[in-house]
Design an enzyme around this catalytic site. Structure first.
Site, PDB file in Angstrom:
ATOM      1  N   CYS A  98       3.871  -3.299   5.099  1.00  0.00           N
ATOM      2  CA  CYS A  98       4.955  -2.315   4.964  1.00  0.00           C
ATOM      3  C   CYS A  98       4.730  -1.412   3.748  1.00  0.00           C
ATOM      4  CB  CYS A  98       6.281  -3.057   4.825  1.00  0.00           C
ATOM      5  SG  CYS A  98       7.669  -2.006   4.395  1.00  0.00           S
ATOM      6  N   CYS A 135       7.469  -1.724   1.069  1.00  0.00           N
ATOM      7  CA  CYS A 135       7.347  -2.970   0.308  1.00  0.00           C
ATOM      8  C   CYS A 135       6.256  -2.843  -0.750  1.00  0.00           C
ATOM      9  CB  CYS A 135       7.033  -4.132   1.244  1.00  0.00           C
ATOM     10  SG  CYS A 135       8.261  -4.378   2.535  1.00  0.00           S
TER      11      CYS A 135
END
Length: 135
Positions: A60, A63
Site C-alpha cells: 500500500c 502505508c
C-alpha cells in the site's frame, strides 16, 4: 472460483489485495514481534495503558508514506505508548474482526477502550495529539 478481496485505499482508488508479500524492511522488528504475538489475544494487547495499533499492507503506497510518521511517533512517545503493527495480509481475520475497511488504519486504546480511530495518510501531529489525549 477464488474470490478476491478488495480494500479501498483512502485516496479512493482500489487496491487489489495481494497475498503474503514481505513486510517493509524497516518494519521487520515490528513484523517479527507481531508473529511472536500471533497466539496472544488482541484484547490482552490493548488492555493496559495507552496502545496504538496500525493495520497496514506492505504493498500500500499510503502505508509506505506513513511508515516514517509511525517511527517518529515511536521515538516521541517511547515507553509511554505501546505500538503494534499488523499486516492485513498476514492478519486477515484480525483485520476483519476489527472492521478495518481501508488502510492504513490507526486505532488508539486506553485501558482496553477504543478512544480514537482513523484511516488514511495523516500528519504526525494528528496521531500525536490523539495519543496525548489518551495518556
Amino acid at each position: 472460483m477464488r474470490r478476491m478481496n478488495l480494500w479501498v485505499c483512502p485516496a479512493f482508488s482500489l487496491c487489489i489485495r495481494r497475498s503474503r508479500l514481505p513486510a517493509f524492511t524497516t518494519r521487520i522488528d515490528a513484523h517479527k514481534q507481531n508473529k511472536a504475538m500471533e497466539n496472544t489475544d488482541y484484547s490482552q494487547l490493548t488492555a493496559d495503558g495507552t496502545v496504538m495499533v496500525e493495520f497496514y499492507a506492505s504493498w500500500c503506497p499510503h502505508c509506505k508514506r506513513m511508515m516514517p510518521v509511525v517511527e517518529d511517533i515511536k521515538s516521541l512517545f517511547g515507553s509511554q505508548v505501546k505500538i503494534y503493527q499488523f499486516d492485513i495480509d498476514e492478519y486477515q481475520d484480525l483485520a476483519g474482526e476489527m472492521e478495518v475497511q481501508s488502510i492504513p488504519t490507526f486505532i488508539i486504546y486506553k485501558d482496553g477502550r477504543e478512544m480514537w480511530r482513523a484511516s488514511g495518510e495523516m500528519d504526525g501531529n494528528v496521531l500525536a495529539s490523539n495519543l496525548r489525549q489518551a495518556l
